[in-house]
Write a protein that holds these residues in place. Sequence first.
Motif, PDB file in Angstrom:
ATOM      1  N   ILE A   1       0.786  -1.263  -0.126  1.00  8.73           N
ATOM      2  CA  ILE A   1      -0.053  -0.061   0.001  1.00  8.73           C
ATOM      3  C   ILE A   1       0.942   1.356   0.191  1.00  8.73           C
ATOM      4  O   ILE A   1       0.657   2.217  -0.556  1.00  8.73           O
TER       5      ILE A   1
ATOM      6  N   PRO B   1      -5.235  -0.665 -16.652  1.00  8.35           N
ATOM      7  CA  PRO B   1      -6.234  -1.425 -15.675  1.00  8.35           C
ATOM      8  C   PRO B   1      -6.011  -2.785 -15.308  1.00  8.35           C
ATOM      9  O   PRO B   1      -5.811  -3.471 -14.348  1.00  8.35           O
ATOM     10  N   TYR B   2      -6.089  -3.506 -16.609  1.00  5.57           N
ATOM     11  CA  TYR B   2      -5.792  -5.128 -16.573  1.00  5.57           C
ATOM     12  C   TYR B   2      -4.613  -5.365 -16.286  1.00  5.57           C
ATOM     13  O   TYR B   2      -4.376  -6.282 -14.909  1.00  5.57           O
TER      14      TYR B   2
ATOM     15  N   ARG C   1      -2.806  -3.655 -14.073  1.00  2.00           N
ATOM     16  CA  ARG C   1      -2.497  -3.355 -12.812  1.00  2.00           C
ATOM     17  C   ARG C   1      -3.134  -4.231 -11.754  1.00  2.00           C
ATOM     18  O   ARG C   1      -2.708  -4.732 -10.878  1.00  2.00           O
ATOM     19  N   ALA C   2      -4.386  -5.000 -12.617  1.00  2.00           N
ATOM     20  CA  ALA C   2      -4.952  -5.867 -11.806  1.00  2.00           C
ATOM     21  C   ALA C   2      -4.274  -7.138 -11.579  1.00  2.00           C
ATOM     22  O   ALA C   2      -4.151  -7.899 -10.651  1.00  2.00           O
ATOM     23  N   MET C   3      -3.498  -7.645 -12.611  1.00  2.25           N
ATOM     24  CA  MET C   3      -2.611  -8.588 -12.642  1.00  2.25           C
ATOM     25  C   MET C   3      -1.485  -8.563 -11.561  1.00  2.25           C
ATOM     26  O   MET C   3      -0.957  -9.443 -10.746  1.00  2.25           O
TER      27      MET C   3
ATOM     28  N   ARG D   1      -1.216  -6.563  -9.053  1.00  5.21           N
ATOM     29  CA  ARG D   1      -2.046  -6.826  -7.422  1.00  5.21           C
ATOM     30  C   ARG D   1      -2.262  -8.047  -7.317  1.00  5.21           C
ATOM     31  O   ARG D   1      -2.088  -8.531  -5.829  1.00  5.21           O
ATOM     32  N   PHE D   2      -2.893  -8.899  -8.062  1.00  2.04           N
ATOM     33  CA  PHE D   2      -3.398 -10.300  -7.835  1.00  2.04           C
ATOM     34  C   PHE D   2      -1.835 -11.011  -7.644  1.00  2.04           C
ATOM     35  O   PHE D   2      -1.949 -11.657  -6.339  1.00  2.04           O
TER      36      PHE D   2
ATOM     37  N   TYR E   1      -0.742 -12.812  -3.853  1.00  2.22           N
ATOM     38  CA  TYR E   1      -0.102 -14.360  -4.173  1.00  2.22           C
ATOM     39  C   TYR E   1       0.920 -14.494  -3.470  1.00  2.22           C
ATOM     40  O   TYR E   1       1.230 -15.489  -2.577  1.00  2.22           O
TER      41      TYR E   1
ATOM     42  N   PHE F   1       3.993 -21.058 -11.229  1.00  2.00           N
ATOM     43  CA  PHE F   1       3.005 -20.165 -11.490  1.00  2.00           C
ATOM     44  C   PHE F   1       3.626 -18.715 -11.760  1.00  2.00           C
ATOM     45  O   PHE F   1       3.257 -17.950 -12.759  1.00  2.00           O
TER      46      PHE F   1
ATOM     47  N   ASN G   1      -9.357 -19.200 -13.068  1.00  6.11           N
ATOM     48  CA  ASN G   1      -8.499 -19.081 -11.934  1.00  6.11           C
ATOM     49  C   ASN G   1      -7.841 -20.440 -11.540  1.00  6.11           C
ATOM     50  O   ASN G   1      -8.258 -20.836 -10.600  1.00  6.11           O
ATOM     51  N   PRO G   2      -6.895 -20.637 -12.028  1.00  8.92           N
ATOM     52  CA  PRO G   2      -5.914 -21.964 -11.963  1.00  8.92           C
ATOM     53  C   PRO G   2      -5.372 -21.904 -10.654  1.00  8.92           C
ATOM     54  O   PRO G   2      -5.058 -22.808 -10.066  1.00  8.92           O
ATOM     55  N   VAL G   3      -4.985 -20.494 -10.035  1.00 15.89           N
ATOM     56  CA  VAL G   3      -4.460 -20.448  -8.919  1.00 15.89           C
ATOM     57  C   VAL G   3      -5.131 -20.792  -7.634  1.00 15.89           C
ATOM     58  O   VAL G   3      -4.595 -21.635  -6.810  1.00 15.89           O
ATOM     59  N   HIS G   4      -6.251 -20.053  -7.655  1.00 15.70           N
ATOM     60  CA  HIS G   4      -7.100 -20.276  -6.484  1.00 15.70           C
ATOM     61  C   HIS G   4      -8.289 -21.094  -6.448  1.00 15.70           C
ATOM     62  O   HIS G   4      -8.831 -21.599  -5.362  1.00 15.70           O
TER      63      HIS G   4
ATOM     64  N   LYS H   1     -10.855 -11.907 -20.544  1.00 15.22           N
ATOM     65  CA  LYS H   1      -9.759 -12.011 -19.461  1.00 15.22           C
ATOM     66  C   LYS H   1     -10.209 -11.765 -18.229  1.00 15.22           C
ATOM     67  O   LYS H   1     -10.983 -11.038 -17.779  1.00 15.22           O
ATOM     68  N   PRO H   2      -9.636 -12.570 -17.361  1.00 18.16           N
ATOM     69  CA  PRO H   2      -9.980 -12.837 -16.066  1.00 18.16           C
ATOM     70  C   PRO H   2      -9.398 -11.922 -14.945  1.00 18.16           C
ATOM     71  O   PRO H   2      -8.156 -11.899 -15.188  1.00 18.16           O
ATOM     72  N   VAL H   3     -10.134 -11.554 -14.170  1.00 15.50           N
ATOM     73  CA  VAL H   3      -9.688 -10.642 -12.819  1.00 15.50           C
ATOM     74  C   VAL H   3     -10.373 -11.501 -11.609  1.00 15.50           C
ATOM     75  O   VAL H   3     -11.514 -11.665 -11.494  1.00 15.50           O
ATOM     76  N   CYS H   4      -9.302 -12.163 -10.697  1.00 18.90           N
ATOM     77  CA  CYS H   4      -9.661 -12.666  -9.454  1.00 18.90           C
ATOM     78  C   CYS H   4      -9.368 -11.818  -8.330  1.00 18.90           C
ATOM     79  O   CYS H   4      -8.602 -10.815  -8.362  1.00 18.90           O
TER      80      CYS H   4
ATOM     81  N   ASN I   1      -9.859  -6.848  -5.507  1.00 20.02           N
ATOM     82  CA  ASN I   1      -8.948  -6.634  -6.644  1.00 20.02           C
ATOM     83  C   ASN I   1      -9.987  -6.409  -7.863  1.00 20.02           C
ATOM     84  O   ASN I   1      -9.928  -5.408  -8.606  1.00 20.02           O
TER      85      ASN I   1
ATOM     86  N   GLN J   1     -11.369  -2.983  -7.442  1.00 19.00           N
ATOM     87  CA  GLN J   1     -10.472  -1.925  -7.742  1.00 19.00           C
ATOM     88  C   GLN J   1     -10.488  -1.703  -9.507  1.00 19.00           C
ATOM     89  O   GLN J   1     -10.503  -0.513  -9.877  1.00 19.00           O
ATOM     90  N   TYR J   2     -10.241  -2.946 -10.019  1.00 18.90           N
ATOM     91  CA  TYR J   2     -10.407  -2.974 -11.684  1.00 18.90           C
ATOM     92  C   TYR J   2     -11.553  -2.273 -12.174  1.00 18.90           C
ATOM     93  O   TYR J   2     -11.501  -1.274 -12.975  1.00 18.90           O
TER      94      TYR J   2
ATOM     95  N   GLU K   1     -11.600   1.328 -11.926  1.00 21.78           N
ATOM     96  CA  GLU K   1     -10.419   1.978 -12.885  1.00 21.78           C
ATOM     97  C   GLU K   1     -10.953   1.827 -14.244  1.00 21.78           C
ATOM     98  O   GLU K   1     -10.715   2.787 -14.929  1.00 21.78           O
TER      99      GLU K   1
ATOM    100  N   ARG L   1      -6.787   7.333  -0.523  1.00 13.73           N
ATOM    101  CA  ARG L   1      -6.698   5.813  -1.207  1.00 13.73           C
ATOM    102  C   ARG L   1      -5.935   4.866  -0.342  1.00 13.73           C
ATOM    103  O   ARG L   1      -6.478   3.787  -0.119  1.00 13.73           O
TER     104      ARG L   1
ATOM    105  N   ARG M   1      -7.522   1.473   1.292  1.00 12.56           N
ATOM    106  CA  ARG M   1      -6.498   0.215   0.959  1.00 12.56           C
ATOM    107  C   ARG M   1      -6.211  -0.582   2.277  1.00 12.56           C
ATOM    108  O   ARG M   1      -6.421  -1.674   2.580  1.00 12.56           O
TER     109      ARG M   1
ATOM    110  N   ASP N   1      -7.642  -4.052   3.705  1.00 13.43           N
ATOM    111  CA  ASP N   1      -6.903  -5.241   4.012  1.00 13.43           C
ATOM    112  C   ASP N   1      -7.076  -5.503   5.433  1.00 13.43           C
ATOM    113  O   ASP N   1      -7.020  -6.826   5.712  1.00 13.43           O
TER     114      ASP N   1
END
Lengths: 223, 218
Positions: free
Chosen positions: A70, A91-92, A94-96, A98-99, A103, A137, B48-51, B62-65, B69, B72-73, B76, B92, B96, B100
């Motif tokens: 943060i 934005p996409y 950025r989302a990646m 942050r994801f 992780y 991963f 979402n192969p990770v979780h 395109k996936p957002v998980c 998150n 926020q996406y 934006e 901001r 955040r 958290d």
Amino acid sequence: MASSDVKLIGAWASPFVMRPRIALNLKSVPYEFLQETFGSKSELLLKSNPVHKKIPVLLHADKPVCESNIIVEYIDDTWSSSGPSILPSDPYDRAMARFWAAYIDEKWFVALRSFLKAGGEEEKKAVIAQLEEGNAFLEKAFIDCSKGKPFFNGDNIGYLDIALGCFLAWLRVTELAVSHKILDEAKTPSLSKWAENFCNDPAVKPVMPETAKLAEFAKKIFS
Amino acid sequence: MADKVILLDFWPSPFGVRARIALREKGVEFEYREENLRDKSPLLLQMNPVHKKIPVLIHNGKPVCESMNVVQYIDEVWSDKNPILPSDPYQRAQARFWVDFVDTKLYEPADKIWQTKGEEQETAKKEYIEALKILESELGDKPYFGGDTFGFVDIAMTGYYSWFEASEKLANFSIEPECPTLMASAKRCLQRESVVKSLHDSEKILAFAYKIRKIYCV
């Protein structure tokens, strides 16, 4: 307008503290580094982060910002016209970023930390399997995010590079302690090359602890 | 090109509801797809192969998980109306930070409240109320965590607000006497149009919670 009154409460050995230090270096923001003594917490830390009582804490004109990732976003937002962008602009992307940063903290680093504490062979095998899955991963994530460039963020190091790269010194210390190569060029060639590039970055070098010094510190705190 | 937005979700999920609320706040047309969490779809596992968890927002393929998150996406991408995060960098960072806090301090005790009984459940209740009290102190006398407007932290909390009644009935306790101003804000959030449209009624959630408790043999 951003004030030049910037302080960071932290400790040289903490990978989480490294994150805002790298970000401040990228933005060429001078700051006073207030080091905590291991084993005790200063009045200033307790007052600035009463909820978690943890480092790092950024104090900007005496206003505290807590939680390492943060703080990195705050630095990018505040000193947006200085230095390269730390978060990607799309934005996409950025989302990646942050994801994967989440992780890394919630799964990957937890596995790395448990390696040092792992008791018997069975426990060690389980941790190794977790880390190998995580590395696979992250290798794919690197290929997807970097799009052929040297860093997750492209030409320059950014949020995700910092989120993962801050653990490289502790990773080396762990590898030495358990006699096992965790980041293996044969299994994760892109990630291994990235690690080398990250450690050589001018914003990173001054704040990355030396492996020998960190190993000695680790022996002390884990004994 | 028209946006194609799909949300992979599970109706009682306090995390899925966050994504639904954010999409409705922004007036985004989306296709809701219900997942059976005991028989996850190939699409969910691929996206979402990770979780392997919901919610997953699929925007033009395109996936957002991860729920916040995703929120926020959404904020934006569809930035032209109803901002969810404040524009000031310090505000901001505070938003955040508190999201958290919500996700690290409420999650485990909330789960334990309906998965356990006896001593373990009592401890979970105490931790849950303690965390809610810290949140109440942060809320202060503001109508929302976002100040005068419903924002990022409020969306995160609404997931938990939607489960308050079920948790109280399952574990035989009451949140309002402990956190009156938080409850007032919760009621405000639960009446918001985007929230009403995104939530199933509390009776259904309670029935689901009892069913799950049976599965955990509690």
